[in-house]
Design a protein around this motif. Structure first.
Motif, PDB file in Angstrom:
ATOM      1  N   ARG A 241       0.827  -1.211   0.000  1.00  0.00           N
ATOM      2  CA  ARG A 241       0.000   0.000   0.000  1.00  0.00           C
ATOM      3  C   ARG A 241       0.857   1.256   0.000  1.00  0.00           C
ATOM      4  N   ASN A 242       1.988   1.197   0.688  1.00  0.00           N
ATOM      5  CA  ASN A 242       2.816   2.380   0.882  1.00  0.00           C
ATOM      6  C   ASN A 242       4.006   2.466  -0.061  1.00  0.00           C
ATOM      7  N   HIS A 243       4.128   1.518  -1.010  1.00  0.00           N
ATOM      8  CA  HIS A 243       5.273   1.487  -1.917  1.00  0.00           C
ATOM      9  C   HIS A 243       4.829   1.185  -3.336  1.00  0.00           C
ATOM     10  N   SER A 244       5.745   1.309  -4.268  1.00  0.00           N
ATOM     11  CA  SER A 244       5.438   1.010  -5.668  1.00  0.00           C
ATOM     12  C   SER A 244       5.251  -0.490  -5.861  1.00  0.00           C
ATOM     13  N   VAL A 245       4.652  -0.872  -6.986  1.00  0.00           N
ATOM     14  CA  VAL A 245       4.471  -2.290  -7.304  1.00  0.00           C
ATOM     15  C   VAL A 245       5.833  -2.987  -7.352  1.00  0.00           C
ATOM     16  N   ALA A 246       6.817  -2.341  -7.983  1.00  0.00           N
ATOM     17  CA  ALA A 246       8.147  -2.949  -8.102  1.00  0.00           C
ATOM     18  C   ALA A 246       8.767  -3.172  -6.724  1.00  0.00           C
ATOM     19  N   ASP A 247       8.634  -2.176  -5.837  1.00  0.00           N
ATOM     20  CA  ASP A 247       9.176  -2.336  -4.490  1.00  0.00           C
ATOM     21  C   ASP A 247       8.458  -3.448  -3.733  1.00  0.00           C
ATOM     22  N   GLY A 248       7.146  -3.510  -3.915  1.00  0.00           N
ATOM     23  CA  GLY A 248       6.361  -4.540  -3.244  1.00  0.00           C
ATOM     24  C   GLY A 248       6.732  -5.940  -3.710  1.00  0.00           C
ATOM     25  N   LEU A 249       6.948  -6.100  -5.005  1.00  0.00           N
ATOM     26  CA  LEU A 249       7.343  -7.405  -5.540  1.00  0.00           C
ATOM     27  C   LEU A 249       8.715  -7.815  -5.011  1.00  0.00           C
ATOM     28  N   ASP A 250       9.612  -6.869  -4.927  1.00  0.00           N
ATOM     29  CA  ASP A 250      10.945  -7.168  -4.401  1.00  0.00           C
ATOM     30  C   ASP A 250      10.859  -7.547  -2.920  1.00  0.00           C
ATOM     31  N   TYR A 251      10.005  -6.851  -2.177  1.00  0.00           N
ATOM     32  CA  TYR A 251       9.866  -7.118  -0.746  1.00  0.00           C
ATOM     33  C   TYR A 251       9.312  -8.518  -0.506  1.00  0.00           C
ATOM     34  N   ILE A 252       8.263  -8.913  -1.255  1.00  0.00           N
ATOM     35  CA  ILE A 252       7.672 -10.238  -1.052  1.00  0.00           C
ATOM     36  C   ILE A 252       8.621 -11.336  -1.505  1.00  0.00           C
ATOM     37  N   ALA A 253       9.446 -11.071  -2.531  1.00  0.00           N
ATOM     38  CA  ALA A 253      10.433 -12.068  -2.957  1.00  0.00           C
ATOM     39  C   ALA A 253      11.452 -12.308  -1.847  1.00  0.00           C
ATOM     40  N   THR A 254      11.912 -11.225  -1.228  1.00  0.00           N
ATOM     41  CA  THR A 254      12.861 -11.352  -0.122  1.00  0.00           C
ATOM     42  C   THR A 254      12.200 -12.027   1.076  1.00  0.00           C
ATOM     43  N   TRP A 255      10.956 -11.662   1.322  1.00  0.00           N
ATOM     44  CA  TRP A 255      10.203 -12.259   2.439  1.00  0.00           C
ATOM     45  C   TRP A 255      10.062 -13.761   2.249  1.00  0.00           C
ATOM     46  N   ASN A 256       9.603 -14.168   1.071  1.00  0.00           N
ATOM     47  CA  ASN A 256       9.279 -15.569   0.856  1.00  0.00           C
ATOM     48  C   ASN A 256      10.499 -16.449   0.623  1.00  0.00           C
ATOM     49  N   MET A 257      11.659 -15.889   0.376  1.00  0.00           N
ATOM     50  CA  MET A 257      12.834 -16.747   0.194  1.00  0.00           C
ATOM     51  C   MET A 257      13.148 -17.498   1.491  1.00  0.00           C
ATOM     52  N   SER A 258      12.666 -16.970   2.621  1.00  0.00           N
ATOM     53  CA  SER A 258      12.790 -17.702   3.887  1.00  0.00           C
ATOM     54  C   SER A 258      11.468 -18.330   4.315  1.00  0.00           C
TER      55      SER A 258
END
Length: 286
Positions: A241-258
């Motif tokens: 909600r508070n970031h761009s789509v690209a930032d959000g996709l990068d964040y969830i990729a980092t989140w889900n790698m663990s």
């Protein structure tokens, strides 16, 4: 001998009444019915303590918030505010201003702590939801109301701009800047049907009893699923909600790698293969 987490969250403070309808759901009730659940100085600190503890409690997987008595909340306790905010201390304008900013930031944290809590929060609104009540519910994840509910961004009527969340969160909740502007600038009331059509609430119930049953049912559906998946979903929804789509996709990729390495994934997949609800599986506490 220590007390259990469930026992710790049952009881009445000055402004809140907390209990555990089930082992994994916490019900937090605004409990100043004789004062229309107006928010006094004790409320602002009690909410922070409550939600900070719920954030860390591994047994709690979902939270329901409601109000005792005839209505959800009348908003800020004006008499209390006059004593604590309108009589600031300080030797000069700079120091008075610095102190006021600290107080405002403290008030803001009262509702930001709901948003920061990784456990999804379902808020159930009946009757009036005025002023700071709107600030509060916009920090919650799922909003329900009764047919007699109404909402009012009241601050302009008492000579100030809303400063604890409404002006920042309501535009992202409703999605219509024109409607947000109208509500905030005129302080007009919004009733249940308009609240639903605008997206402020997702469901409208005939009465409080039906609404509370619905809120607990939704909380039960959430609590029955993997806490790794549920809490990760809430955190990433707010980040997106508070970031761009690209930032959000990068964040969830980092989140889900663990997070993809959780045993919950296999348990949930097994339930799907068996054509069963994920609620039939037992997930470890988080």
């Amino acid at each position: 001998m220590g007390i259990s987490a469930a026992e710790r969250f049952e009881g009445l403070t000055n402004c809140l009444n907390s209990n555990r309808p089930t082992e994994s759901i916490t019900h937090v009730e605004l409990h100043r019915p004789e004062k229309r659940n107006a928010m006094n100085s004790a409320f602002w600190s009690e909410m922070v303590t409550c939600f900070n503890e719920l954030s860390e409690d591994p047994e709690c997987r979902a939270v329901v918030v409601s109000g005792a008595g005839k209505l959800f909340t009348a908003g800020i306790d004006l008499m209390d505010m006059m004593n604590n905010v309108l009589q600031p201390e300080g030797d000069d304008t700079a120091r008075i201003s610095w102190g006021l900013k600290k107080k405002i930031r403290k008030f803001q944290e009262t509702f930001s702590v709901i948003e920061k809590c990784p456990k999804p929060v379902v808020v159930a609104i009946h009757g009036a939801c005025v002023g700071a009540g709107v600030d509060m519910i916009t920090a919650c994840d799922i909003r329900l109301c009764t047919q007699d509910a109404w909402f009012q961004v009241k601050e302009v009527d008492i000579g100030l701009a809303a400063d604890v969340g409404t002006l920042q969160r309501l535009p992202k909740v409703i999605g219509s800047q024109s409607l947000v502007n109208e509500l905030a600038l005129t302080a007009r009331k919004m009733y249940a049907d308009e609240a639903k059509s605008s997206g402020l609430v997702s469901r409208v119930f005939a009465d409080k009893e039906a609404m509370m049953a619905g809120a607990l049912e939704i909380a039960g559906e959430i609590a029955g699923r993997s806490p790794v998946a549920v809490q990760g979903t809430k955190i990433n929804l707010i980040y997106a909600r508070n970031h761009s789509v690209a930032d959000g996709l990068d964040y969830i990729a980092t989140w889900n790698m663990s997070m993809l390495q959780t045993e919950d994934l296999m348990k949930s997949a097994q339930a799907a293969l068996e054509k069963k609800s994920p609620k039939t599986k037992t997930y470890s506490k988080l």
